[in-house]
Design an enzyme around this catalytic site. Structure first.
Site, PDB file in Angstrom:
ATOM      1  N   HIS A   1     -54.971  54.289  21.163  1.00  0.00           N
ATOM      2  CA  HIS A   1     -54.888  55.679  21.009  1.00  0.00           C
ATOM      3  C   HIS A   1     -56.267  56.472  20.954  1.00  0.00           C
ATOM      4  CE1 HIS A   1     -50.670  55.232  20.235  1.00  0.00           C
ATOM      5  NE2 HIS A   1     -50.395  56.008  20.728  1.00  0.00           N
TER       6      HIS A   1
ATOM      7  N   LYS B   1     -56.500  60.054  16.270  1.00  0.00           N
ATOM      8  CA  LYS B   1     -55.199  59.631  15.756  1.00  0.00           C
ATOM      9  C   LYS B   1     -55.676  59.120  14.379  1.00  0.00           C
ATOM     10  CE  LYS B   1     -50.884  57.229  16.527  1.00  0.00           C
ATOM     11  NZ  LYS B   1     -50.289  58.340  16.245  1.00  0.00           N
TER      12      LYS B   1
END
EC number: 1.17.1.8
Length: 269
Positions: free
Chosen positions: A158, A162
């Site tokens: 990600h 995040k």
């Protein structure tokens, strides 16, 4: 348009919040009736259309979620665990469908959400996309078909912003693999390897997390045996897949009774 469900988007200034606002506004099946932000945010009191750089649309950003939820048939929530838990109590009061894409919940947080689901429709999923939910089903089936000679690893990637790991989607995949093998994920999960770890324990389900750049979301489930490997993979290239799934969940929940649901229910998988 007034006869279609009214949607409130929480955390409207975030990446997902902006995408959700765009998705709801572009839908003929729903209308945007509210946007919330945290107290002190620059957007409080502003028209959301203007805040996003366009024309006014008659929806004012508020830091009072209960006021916003009272006018809504559904709330779509991709915020933080603490905010989502607080929102769940308010959506229950408002009798609004609560669609939750937030991840990183503690066991205590989940207990609060379960309690709220006794009085409201809550649809919660670590990932709202059709492709990922199909991947979850496939993972369970493959894990059931292969024995422990096949080591299972869940690898996810990600963007750098995040804040939780493993991702909610990775945990969904791990739970599916564990279910396929008839074991509890908590008993076989291996989330960190560093230093002299010794040999891999037979039957473990490993997790690896990558964070960097603007990666929207990539998930691989690896089944590795001596002589062969199988990889199941999903790549999200645009956050709109999550926003469309969340809106689908909000609409699906309109005629459902109170309870805790997930995207498998929404998609009929």
């Amino acid at each position: 348009m007034s006869d279609v469900p009214g949607i409130v988007v929480t955390g409207g200034s975030g990446r997902m919040g902006r995408m959700l606002i765009e998705t709801v506004r572009g839908s003929d099946a729903a209308r945007l009736v509210g946007v919330t932000e945290r107290p002190g945010h620059d957007w409080i009191g502003a028209d959301i259309g203007v805040a996003l750089g366009g024309a006014a649309i008659g929806v004012t950003v508020t830091d009072d979620p209960l006021e916003a939820f009272a006018t809504a048939q559904a709330v779509i929530d991709f915020t933080s665990p603490a905010a989502t838990v607080a929102h769940a109590e308010l959506t229950a009061q408002a009798r609004a469908v609560h669609v939750i894409g937030t991840t990183g919940f503690s066991p205590a947080d989940l207990a609060h959400l379960e309690a709220a689901a006794r009085h409201a429709v809550i649809v919660r999923a670590g990932n709202m996309s059709l492709g990922v939910n199909l991947l979850v089903k496939l993972t369970e089936k493959v894990a059931a078909a292969l024995d422990a000679d096949y080591d299972i690893e869940v690898i996810e990637a990600h963007h750098r912003h995040k804040v939780d790991a493993p991702s909610g989607t990775a945990l969904m995949l791990g739970e599916a693999a564990a279910a396929g093998r008839g074991v509890a994920l908590a008993d076989v999960s291996d989330r960190g390897r560093d230093g002299i770890t010794g040999e891999r324990k037979r039957g473990d389900i490993g997790f690896s997390a990558i964070r960097g750049g603007d990666i929207v979301g990539e998930h691989d489930v690896l089944f590795a045996a001596e002589g062969e490997r199988i990889t199941l993979r999903h790549v999200a290239s645009d956050r709109s897949v999550f926003a469309r799934g969340a809106l689908k969940a909000a609409l699906w929940g309109q005629d459902k009774g109170p309870g805790a649901y997930d995207m498998m229910d929404v998609l009929g998988l």
